[in-house]
Motif scaffolding. Structure first.
Motif, short mmCIF file in Angstrom:
data_model
loop_
_atom_site.label_atom_id
_atom_site.label_comp_id
_atom_site.label_asym_id
_atom_site.label_seq_id
_atom_site.Cartn_x
_atom_site.Cartn_y
_atom_site.Cartn_z
N VAL A 1 7.77 -16.32 -10.29
CA VAL A 1 7.40 -15.79 -8.97
C VAL A 1 8.30 -14.61 -8.60
O VAL A 1 7.83 -13.60 -8.05
N LEU A 2 9.58 -14.72 -8.90
CA LEU A 2 10.50 -13.61 -8.63
C LEU A 2 10.13 -12.38 -9.46
O LEU A 2 10.20 -11.24 -8.97
N TYR A 3 9.74 -12.60 -10.70
CA TYR A 3 9.32 -11.48 -11.55
C TYR A 3 8.09 -10.79 -10.96
O TYR A 3 8.05 -9.55 -10.89
N LEU A 4 7.11 -11.57 -10.53
CA LEU A 4 5.93 -10.98 -9.89
C LEU A 4 6.31 -10.21 -8.64
O LEU A 4 5.75 -9.14 -8.36
N THR A 5 7.27 -10.75 -7.89
CA THR A 5 7.71 -10.09 -6.67
C THR A 5 8.36 -8.74 -6.97
O THR A 5 8.06 -7.73 -6.32
N PHE A 6 9.24 -8.69 -7.96
CA PHE A 6 9.92 -7.45 -8.31
C PHE A 6 8.95 -6.42 -8.88
O PHE A 6 9.19 -5.21 -8.78
N GLN A 7 7.85 -6.88 -9.48
CA GLN A 7 6.87 -5.98 -10.07
C GLN A 7 5.74 -5.62 -9.11
O GLN A 7 4.82 -4.89 -9.50
N THR A 8 5.80 -6.11 -7.88
CA THR A 8 4.67 -5.95 -6.94
C THR A 8 4.35 -4.48 -6.68
O THR A 8 3.18 -4.07 -6.72
N LYS A 9 5.36 -3.67 -6.39
CA LYS A 9 5.12 -2.26 -6.04
C LYS A 9 4.43 -1.53 -7.19
O LYS A 9 3.42 -0.84 -6.99
N LYS A 10 4.97 -1.68 -8.39
CA LYS A 10 4.37 -1.02 -9.55
C LYS A 10 2.97 -1.56 -9.84
O LYS A 10 2.06 -0.80 -10.19
N SER A 11 2.80 -2.87 -9.68
CA SER A 11 1.50 -3.48 -9.97
C SER A 11 0.43 -3.00 -8.99
O SER A 11 -0.69 -2.68 -9.38
N LEU A 12 0.79 -2.92 -7.71
CA LEU A 12 -0.18 -2.46 -6.71
C LEU A 12 -0.56 -1.01 -6.95
O LEU A 12 -1.71 -0.62 -6.75
N ARG A 13 0.43 -0.19 -7.34
CA ARG A 13 0.13 1.20 -7.64
C ARG A 13 -0.83 1.32 -8.82
O ARG A 13 -1.77 2.11 -8.81
N LYS A 14 -0.60 0.52 -9.83
CA LYS A 14 -1.47 0.53 -11.00
C LYS A 14 -2.86 0.03 -10.65
O LYS A 14 -3.88 0.58 -11.10
#
Length: 307
Positions: free
Chosen positions: A59-72
């Motif tokens: 869950v923490l990994y998904l949280t840290f990757q949220t900004k990049k994931s949403l941009r993608k």
């Protein structure tokens, strides 16, 4: 401390039950001793720590990757990936709650809450399993409303039937599927789990057989997908074996079943992310294309071009 109910008079096989749980769990007070009992209750410290740490880290990994994931996601505009990413987030949070509240299984007054939480958590993870297979059958990153609704419709139907069947066992027949505390109900409960695991094992086994048959070209040209299928087939086969042996009271069967459950809840969601979503969220589209081309080449899909 928790008691154990022997399966037979001459057997060392035991099932954890909640006849005399620690009172600090029942009244919800988190003193030092109560917090330790919260982690050690039912299955032991190691069991609970593995589940909590693994699910929390993901869950923490998904949280840290949220900004990049949403941009993608905003650039890619793939309905399937967006829907699957949202579903993954919801199920990951449910799974984290399930891992953190393991002590509910042995806490008086929490049996209903534990069964409901377990029902929705396992159903959410099953939804991801079924939808992943359906998505990959029609193309990994297909766009369009129809490409989204078809696999989601199939998944919703399968999971809906699964929820209804388990709800009948839980609320109609009064069989606590997710609590091992009633010897008289073991046979009925494990029969259901045998059927559940048998169906999943058969589905994954069929896909593995197709990979080595003339129907291979109908499946996605991604070796990572077949590795995922092989892992899930092995896990479900072991769980099927454990469920089948539980009715006979074999001492190691409960340990084997618990091990498969820990592996599933701790590592399935990261495995799914790596298999299906990780490449999509790479920064460079060229890198993504190179990955797929390399995997297809390794799978032998371009051998005919050289003949």
């Amino acid at each position: 401390m928790q008691n154990h109910l022997p399966a037979t008079r001459d057997s060392s096989f035991t099932i954890p039950i909640s006849q005399n749980p620690n009172p600090t769990l029942g009244d919800g007070r988190f003193t030092g001793q109560g917090l330790f009992n919260w982690f050690s209750q039912c299955h032991g410290v190691l069991h609970n720590i593995i589940l909590i740490v693994a699910s929390l880290c993901f869950v923490l990994y998904l949280t840290f990757q949220t900004k990049k994931s949403l941009r993608k996601l905003s650039h890619g505009r793939s309905h399937i990936i967006i829907a699957y990413y949202v579903s993954l987030w919801l199920v990951s949070l449910l799974n984290l709650a399930w891992c953190c509240f393991q002590a509910w299984e042995c806490t008086p007054g929490k049996e209903l809450a534990w069964n409901i939480l377990s029902l929705f958590t396992t159903s959410g993870m099953l939804f991801l399993e079924v939808s992943l297979i359906a998505f990959l059958y029609q193309g990994n990153y297909s766009s369009g409303f129809d490409a989204l609704t078809r696999p989601f419709g199939i998944s919703a139907l399968v999971v809906g039937l699964d929820i209804v069947l388990k709800a009948i066992y839980l609320f109609g027949l009064g069989i606590p599927l997710f609590i091992d505390n009633n010897e008289e109900q073991l046979t009925k409960k494990w029969n259901l789990w045998v059927i559940h695991r048998l169906v999943l094992t058969a589905v994954y086994g069929l896909i593995l057989w197709m990979y080595h048959s003339q129907w291979r070209d109908r499946l996605p040209a991604r070796p990572a997908f077949y590795k995922y299928i092989a892992i899930m087939f092995t896990l479900n086969l072991l769980a099927l074996l454990a469920c089948g042996l539980m009715g006979s009271g074999a001492g190691f069967s409960f340990w084997l079943y618990t091990t498969t459950i820990v592996c599933y809840h701790a590592f399935y969601l990261p495995l799914l992310y790596i298999t299906f979503l990780a490449d999509f969220f790479q920064e460079e589209d060229l890198h993504l294309e190179n990955v797929y081309y390399s995997e297809m080449k390794d799978a032998g899909f371009f051998d005919a071009d050289w003949e």
